[in-house]
Design an enzyme around this catalytic site. Structure first.
Site, PDB file in Angstrom:
ATOM      1  N   GLY A  12     -21.224  21.228  52.752  1.00 38.08           N
ATOM      2  CA  GLY A  12     -22.180  22.341  52.775  1.00 38.08           C
ATOM      3  C   GLY A  12     -23.470  21.973  52.065  1.00 38.08           C
ATOM      4  N   ARG A  80     -10.479  11.579  61.238  1.00 34.98           N
ATOM      5  CA  ARG A  80      -9.693  12.602  61.951  1.00 34.98           C
ATOM      6  C   ARG A  80     -10.618  13.385  62.889  1.00 34.98           C
ATOM      7  NH1 ARG A  80      -7.465  17.631  60.792  1.00 34.98           N
ATOM      8  NH2 ARG A  80      -5.288  17.774  61.436  1.00 34.98           N
ATOM      9  N   ASP A 116     -16.170  17.488  47.133  1.00 36.10           N
ATOM     10  CA  ASP A 116     -14.895  16.771  47.120  1.00 36.10           C
ATOM     11  C   ASP A 116     -14.503  16.237  48.500  1.00 36.10           C
ATOM     12  OD1 ASP A 116     -14.267  19.493  47.896  1.00 36.10           O
ATOM     13  OD2 ASP A 116     -12.166  18.906  47.715  1.00 36.10           O
ATOM     14  N   THR A 138     -22.380  20.372  44.814  1.00 37.00           N
ATOM     15  CA  THR A 138     -21.744  21.588  45.337  1.00 37.00           C
ATOM     16  C   THR A 138     -22.154  22.788  44.490  1.00 37.00           C
ATOM     17  OG1 THR A 138     -19.710  22.850  45.623  1.00 37.00           O
ATOM     18  CG2 THR A 138     -19.545  21.016  44.126  1.00 37.00           C
ATOM     19  N   ASP A 140     -20.278  25.117  44.110  1.00 41.81           N
ATOM     20  CA  ASP A 140     -19.027  25.623  43.535  1.00 41.81           C
ATOM     21  C   ASP A 140     -18.741  25.070  42.132  1.00 41.81           C
ATOM     22  OD1 ASP A 140     -18.724  26.746  46.064  1.00 41.81           O
ATOM     23  OD2 ASP A 140     -17.484  25.103  46.790  1.00 41.81           O
ATOM     24  N   ASP A 142     -17.010  22.560  41.338  1.00 40.66           N
ATOM     25  CA  ASP A 142     -15.569  22.340  41.206  1.00 40.66           C
ATOM     26  C   ASP A 142     -15.170  20.865  41.224  1.00 40.66           C
ATOM     27  OD1 ASP A 142     -16.109  21.814  43.843  1.00 40.66           O
ATOM     28  OD2 ASP A 142     -14.640  23.194  44.685  1.00 40.66           O
ATOM     29  N   ARG A 184     -15.162  28.879  46.588  1.00 43.00           N
ATOM     30  CA  ARG A 184     -13.857  28.398  47.073  1.00 43.00           C
ATOM     31  C   ARG A 184     -12.755  28.721  46.075  1.00 43.00           C
ATOM     32  NH1 ARG A 184     -13.205  22.702  49.447  1.00 43.00           N
ATOM     33  NH2 ARG A 184     -13.943  22.101  47.403  1.00 43.00           N
TER      34      ARG A 184
END
Ligand code: F6P
Length: 362
Positions: A12, A80, A116, A138, A140, A142, A184
């Site tokens: 983000g 992925r 992360d 971020t 956040d 975190d 989050r």
């Protein structure tokens, strides 16, 4: 000898991304005489070989600019990548495309500016032999191994201004006003903006709450003649024995879960049980938008300059970080081991409780 470095922004967006790019690119060009290449749209851009050489004019006027001039995505992990085959979604590992394009472009280092998710992908590429350096981003806050990530200060500032404005209607209409903020699984934005904005109740993921305790606080305030309450709720907050409120699941993301909606769930329950008029504001992406605060501009600049410096020293597999007042570098592996949440013994939580702020747990 480092001659060409690549930079990408992943996950983000956060206020200060451009200031980091500027810090890396200016010091690369003016101090180390190194060429800088911007990878467009995160790892996806490297997978697809979408790369742009950054010239001095590209990095001018960036310090105050929000978002990222390189583009970003919080989907598309090269390890992925989803393909729909016969109506079924299958995942393919296209990491070799990234490695091949990195080599083809003869880059000597790749600076990954991310949270992360992107830093974990970066670490996987480091293990595959790419010379990776991380920069912690971020809103956040975190990420482990750094006291603060850039973007967090601006998000807290935005949330605090919003809480200040909600006070007006809360007081005039004698209402409960709920503001749902991001973060989050960590309560940092809610905690800091709640304290800064003078909230009466702060609900964070780390401290499960009960509706009864929240209403107890609102009624206590009513008895004291304070006929309004402000509740700051983190999107990841949940009731004791309750579940996370999930907005949607994005299968292609590093973390597929998108949180959101807890504010409305809480608001309905408060109104239903207490009969006190309640309104909900979901602050959403306003927290990620706009110009970075002066604090974030300075932090992002210091991170960018340090990232280029350690690239010059060929200190790969490291992430730049803030510890106390100093910019340091830490092992990328340690930074992504787990999320940095509000700790049990958090001094700010204790201080808030001493002021009578409820966390809904008692
Ligand atoms: O990690 C930053 C963040 O803004 C979180 O606070 C939030 O949960 C998430 O990203 C939202 O993601 P998206 O932009 O995909 O809705």
């Amino acid at each position: 000898m480092i001659k060409r470095i690549a930079v990408l922004t992943g996950g983000g967006d956060a206020p200060g991304l451009n200031a980091v790019i500027r810090g890396i690119a200016k010091s690369a060009m003016y101090k180390y005489n190194v060429e800088v290449y911007g990878v467009l749209d995160g790892f996806k851009g490297l997978m697809e070989d979408r790369i742009k050489k950054l010239e001095p004019k590209d990095i001018s006027g960036l310090i105050a600019k929000g978002g990222t001039i390189l583009g970003t995505t919080n989907r598309d992990n090269p390890f992925r990548i989803p393909f729909t085959i016969g109506g079924e979604v299958e995942y393919k590992d296209l990491s070799s495309w990234v490695v091949n394009n990195f080599k083809k472009n003869k880059f000597d280092a790749l600076v990954v500016i991310g949270g992360d998710g992107s830093l974990s992908i970066g670490y996987e590429f480091f293990k595959l032999g790419l010379p990776i350096i991380g920069v912690p981003k971020t809103i956040d806050n975190d990420l482990m191994e750094t006291d603060v990530t850039f973007g967090f200060n601006t998000a807290v500032e935005t949330a605090t201004f919003a809480i200040d404005k909600l006070h007006t209607t809360a007081e005039s209409h004698h209402r409960v006003m709920i503001i749902e903020v991001m973060g989050r699984y960590a309560g940092w934005i809610a905690l800091e903006s709640g304290v800064a904005g003078g909230a009466d109740v702060i609900l964070i993921p780390e401290i499960p709450y009960t509706i009864e305790n929240v209403i107890k606080k609102i009624e206590e305030r009513e008895r004291e003649g304070k006929r309004f309450s402000i509740i700051v709720v983190a999107e990841g907050a949940k009731e004791k024995e309750g579940e996370l409120v999930i907005k949607k699941v994005v299968q292609t993301g590093s973390d597929p879960v998108r949180l959101g909606g807890v504010g409305n769930v809480l608001g309905e329950k408060i109104e239903e049980i207490s009969n006190i008029e309640t309104r909900v504001t979901v602050l959403g992406h306003l927290q990620r938008g706009g110009s970075p605060s002066p604090y974030d501009r300075v932090l992002a600049t210091r991170f960018g300059v340090e990232a280029m410096r350690i690239a010059w020293e060929e200190k790969f597999g490291y992430m730049v970080a803030l510890k106390g007042r100093n910019i340091v570098s830490v092992r990328l592996e340690d930074a992504i081991k787990k999320l940095k949440k509000v700790p049990d013994n958090c001094e700010l939580v204790k201080a808030a409780k001493a002021l009578g702020i409820s966390f809904g747990d008692e």
